[in-house]
Design a protein around this motif. Structure first.
Motif, mmCIF file in Angstrom:
data_model
loop_
_atom_site.group_PDB
_atom_site.id
_atom_site.type_symbol
_atom_site.label_atom_id
_atom_site.label_comp_id
_atom_site.label_asym_id
_atom_site.label_seq_id
_atom_site.Cartn_x
_atom_site.Cartn_y
_atom_site.Cartn_z
ATOM 1 N N ARG A 121 0.809 -1.213 0.000
ATOM 2 C CA ARG A 121 0.000 0.000 0.000
ATOM 3 C C ARG A 121 0.848 1.273 0.000
ATOM 4 O O ARG A 121 0.354 2.333 -0.359
ATOM 5 N N THR A 175 1.068 1.207 -3.926
ATOM 6 C CA THR A 175 -0.115 1.137 -4.784
ATOM 7 C C THR A 175 -1.308 0.536 -4.040
ATOM 8 O O THR A 175 -1.143 -0.231 -3.086
ATOM 9 N N ASP A 176 -2.508 0.874 -4.498
ATOM 10 C CA ASP A 176 -3.718 0.269 -3.954
ATOM 11 C C ASP A 176 -4.109 -0.978 -4.738
ATOM 12 O O ASP A 176 -4.988 -1.721 -4.324
ATOM 13 N N TYR A 215 -1.077 -5.283 3.257
ATOM 14 C CA TYR A 215 -1.286 -4.388 4.402
ATOM 15 C C TYR A 215 -0.160 -4.569 5.399
ATOM 16 O O TYR A 215 0.533 -5.583 5.383
#
Lengths: 463, 466
Positions: B260, B263-264, B305
């Motif tokens: 994250r 990038t998402d 995450y």
């Protein structure tokens, strides 16, 4: 009996009041008139002050400002004597003169400090002849106990340097060792060396403090008491100004050797079997300095520098050496005689240029991401203990609520790249920032160092 | 008489009693919700665990301002085998000169510290009771669900035999490096069962009476936000300590960030390499910050995450030491493979020692500290404290200095310094030169063992002594 006395005092008081009213009492009107008359002679002095911690040898620099009084139209100034005290080097003097609503900044040089009064003298450097408004001092400057005086100064606490006016009373007159007029109010920083005006509108002195013994003053000083330096104390110096201070730098580039030193105290000399004591132990050789190029090593003991014997045995002697180098020209070839491992050795060194300090560093405000970044100067590198391998710009400020703030960037973080463009200077950063403004990406990836570790920040600019 | 009776007739005490009376039914009502089956389960779980609880009273070694001191502390623990192995926190039993254990039958025994692991805050003790002891059984922490009822058991503030009830608030809380607590290899079980000082090392128990975590942390200033080390990772560490006295881990010199941070996009799998230590095998092999680690020896890695990061770090740590590892990386859009050889991870906590005559304490350097201080790995010792007015402090040595040399010898270990120091003391050497690093600057510090009398006398002090 008591009542009688009282009535007599009352009469006396009335009489005095009348006479003061007849003369120029310090009324609102008269105060305003004095302010109009003398405040144009005030200017603001800005400078860089470097204090060296005698224990660690570390230098700490900060910007300072003080009020200065123009005492002759050709640019002679008087200012706070704290500019010249022990363990402190003040340099890079600039004088801001306000005339007809317009500010002009001049460079100024420090003059040698009078031995008997804690006032510093400076001279404005200007190619064109100056004709500045100046203060005219009254020579006979007796003050009476309880007498009210007006003091001029500038607002230094708000940094806008507007001239100010305050009123104080003479709270004590000390007779020895010399006549000293003490004031009953604390002095704000912007009022130290401010002109002191009596009820006739005459400038009878300037305010000030005596140096304490630790600052180089006498042991029996009355430091800490706000007082009036009456004109008799400094008029001789106004009439014939002292010569330029030897400590004064020549402006522009300064010579630099690039070593940290310690004095060769008695027991240190004993440890290394050196007789007599005195000299400077090279404790650190700065990377990239001329000292490094000349082959200086930690543990070398400097005994003669450019023909001058070095006999330092006290911590403060280190400062004299710093001054000695500053007095030379960058590029000057110097012979240094030293002891290495007990044996004499002579080194030839070409003095370099003192690197820019953090105060003079280039800065850039990135309004898109909300960062103020600064060049990593040599002194910052030393203070933060960053190796030469750490290249980038340091974040000085994160604008609240900005994209960088939201991305949790913090002051002190070192930006090393923006979107894969390496950043080694403020110019690089600026280019990267321009490119981002042109391309308007949804996200910017910043590679940065925080403390000893590196990592990525993901910043989302708002277009 | 009258006046007195009026005074005793003040209405407040009655009101106070009334208030109390009103409060009690509420409490009883609260308990009523746990009646029946659940109440019985709580009672059973508590009864199963209670005999295995150990109240731990270590004599801990602390170094304060240049002095070694011994302080008394309290903690909790539990027995895990009939022959007397006890589990507690490293911060309870580590660095202690003596560990006294009080068992549930009030018998007191001195325990031996088998080993400690600062990275997971786990310590294993051994009791010699001469009899079989009741012991706790571990449950699985992987299958926990938030909302499950749990009991925290131990000695909060030294109050033995305490139990508190709550639920699992979060099963996998990532705490990162917050507040100086580093738990690189595990997430935490967060619970609202009251955890206080002294609960450290005690078990977090499920309703089957199994240990599912070791109570370790509580968030200061918060109400009932406590954290426990999950049982699964604890068991691995405990087994390693019982087998080898310590936990051996591999090190490549890599630090990770979750995807994250870049990038998402969930389709991009891997872990961002945030940092590569300058002196490390990964650095030598050419791994660069910004590379994405997508696989280790062909096994995929994914940390989308931050909660996924401990598992990635553990994957590297669990590799055999001194063996080749193949890293699958993504550099930009290019997939590359890099081979590196794992090294053994050095201790994250250095030993400390006191040097009485000079009045200072010294700690071993850790790799992290060496990097921060710009000192070559394996060199130097950190001055952790100086007694004010002691010889070291009077000579100009200060906490935070790093001793690089003593006389002409480069300092590489605490034992070497200890030897040189003792020689100097035994031979009553008058002058000893230390070469130290303070920040970016090096300096010489001369220890003059006869020079104490010359210490500058404070003028002000003289005036007050009559």
């Amino acid at each position: 009996m008591w009542i009688k006395h009282k009535s007599r005092y009352l009469l006396l008081a009335m009489a005095v009041t009348t006479s003061v009213v007849n003369a120029n009492a310090l009324t609102q009107e008269s105060l305003q008139a004095f302010f109009e008359q003398w405040s144009p002679a005030l200017c603001v002095l800005k400078f860089t002050q470097a204090a060296i911690d005698p224990r660690t040898g570390e230098e700490q620099q900060q910007q300072g400002s003080a009020v200065a009084v123009v005492v002759s139209p050709d640019g002679l100034l008087m200012s706070n004597g704290y500019l010249q005290r022990e363990n402190v080097t003040t340099s890079n003097f600039r004088v801001v003169v306000l005339r007809d609503g317009e500010e002009t900044e001049y460079k100024a040089t420090l003059l040698e400090k009078p031995k008997d009064v804690n006032i510093s003298f400076l001279r404005i450097k200007s190619d064109a002849p100056l004709n500045l408004p100046s203060v005219r001092f009254t020579r006979n400057s007796r003050l009476g106990l309880g007498e009210e005086v007006a003091i001029l100064g500038v607002m230094s606490e708000t940094m806008d340097f507007q001239p100010t006016l305050s009123v104080a009373r003479v709270s004590a007159i000390l007779e020895s060792p010399r006549i000293t007029y003490c004031l009953d109010t604390p002095l704000k920083l912007g009022s130290v060396t401010g002109p002191v005006i009596n009820d006739k509108g005459e400038v009878v002195g300037v305010t000030g403090f005596e140096l304490s013994s630790t600052e180089g003053g006498d042991l029996y000083t009355r430091s800490g008491v706000p007082m009036v330096f009456q004109t008799e104390l400094f008029i001789p110096y106004v009439d014939s100004p002292p010569g330029e201070s030897a400590e004064e730098e020549e402006g522009g580039e300064e010579a630099w050797l690039g070593v940290f030193t310690q004095p060769l105290k008695e027991d240190y000399a004993e440890y290394w079997g050196i007789d007599p004591p005195g000299g400077l132990i090279v404790s650190t050789v700065m990377p990239g300095s001329s000292a490094e190029a000349a082959g200086f090593q930690p543990g070398d003991i400097i005994r003669v520098f450019d023909g001058q014997p070095i006999q330092a045995t006290l911590d403060r002697d280190v400062l004299d050496f710093t001054q000695m180098i500053r007095g030379k020209q960058p590029g000057a070839a110097v012979t240094v005689e030293l002891l290495r491992g007990g044996a004499p050795l002579t080194l030839q060194v070409t003095l370099g240029v003192r690197p820019r300090s953090a105060q003079e560093a280039g800065e850039y405000t990135d309004e898109t991401l909300g960062l103020v970044v600064r060049e990593i100067t040599q002194d910052l590198r030393t203070v933060l203990n960053l190796g030469e391998d750490v290249q980038g710009v340091i974040v000085r400020r994160v604008i609240s609520g900005s994209p960088a703030h939201v991305a949790r960037m913090q002051p002190g973080v070192i930006v090393m790249s923006i979107d894969n463009t390496p950043v080694t200077s403020v110019e690089d950063y600026e280019k990267g920032s321009d490119a981002i403004r042109a391309a308007k990406p949804a996200e910017v990836s910043i590679f940065a160092r925080a403390g000893a570790a590196t990592g990525f920040f993901r910043v989302r600019p708002r277009w | 008489m009258k006046a007195e009776s009026r005074r005793t007739d003040k209405p407040t005490p009655k009101g106070g009693r009334l208030g109390l009376l009103l409060f009690l039914p509420l409490l009883l009502a609260g308990c009523a919700t746990l009646s029946g089956n659940v109440q019985q389960q709580v009672l059973d779980a508590k009864k199963t665990m209670a005999p295995t609880l150990v109240h731990i009273r270590p004599v801990k070694e602390v170094f304060v301002q240049g002095q070694r001191q011994e302080v008394l502390a309290v903690g909790s623990g539990f027995i895990i085998s009939a022959d007397g192995f006890v589990v507690t926190n490293e911060h309870v039993a580590g660095e202690s000169s003596q560990v006294i254990c009080v068992l549930s039958d009030n018998s007191e025994l001195e325990a031996r510290v088998v080993g400690t692991d600062p990275d997971t805050d786990i310590a294993v003790l051994k009791l010699e009771a001469g009899r079989d002891l009741p012991y706790a059984r571990f449950g699985r922490s992987a299958s926990l669900e938030s909302g499950e009822l749990v009991l925290a058991m131990g000695s909060p503030h030294g109050l033995t035999r305490s139990a508190s009830l709550g639920i699992i608030s979060v099963t996998d809380r990532y705490l990162g490096d917050s507040g100086g607590i580093t738990a690189p290899y595990n997430n935490w079980i967060q619970t609202d069962a009251a955890i206080n000082r002294g609960n450290s090392g005690g078990p977090l128990v499920n309703l089957r009476g199994e240990v599912i975590g070791i109570n370790t942390l509580a968030l200061l200033g918060a109400e009932n936000v406590g954290f426990a080390i999950p049982a699964d990772i604890a068991r691995e560490v405990i087994d390693a300590i019982i087998a080898n006295g310590r936990v051996q881990r591999s090190w490549l010199g890599l630090s990770f960030q979750e995807m994250r941070a870049k990038t998402d996009d969930p389709s991009v799998q891997g872990a961002v390499i945030a940092d590569v230590a300058p002196v490390s095998s990964a650095h030598e092999a050419g791994v660069k910050p910004g590379d994405i680690l997508v696989g280790v020896n062909g096994q995929p890695v994914n940390a989308h995450y931050e909660e996924d990061l401990p598992a990635v770090r553990k994957r590297i740590a669990d590799l055999p030491v001194g063996e080749k590892v193949t890293l699958q990386l993504l550099r930009g859009d290019t997939a590359i493979e890099i081979e590196a050889v794992t090294e053994e991870k050095m201790a994250s906590k250095g030993m400390q020692a006191e040097f009485l005559e000079w009045g200072f304490t010294v700690a071993e350097m850790t790799p992290e500290l060496a990097r921060r201080a710009q000192v070559p790995p394996g060199e130097g010792l950190l001055v952790s404290g100086c007694i004010p007015g002691g010889l070291a402090s009077a000579s100009g040595l200060a906490a935070g200095d790093i001793i690089l040399k003593m006389d002409e010898e480069t300092i590489r270990s605490l034992s070497q310094f200890d030897e040189l120091y003792n020689k100097a003391i035994d031979e009553k050497t008058k002058l000893i030169m230390l070469f130290v690093k303070r920040g970016a600057v090096t300096r010489f510090v001369l220890i003059n063992s006869e020079g104490m009398g010359e210490a500058p006398v404070d003028k002000e002090m003289l005036e007050y002594v009559d």
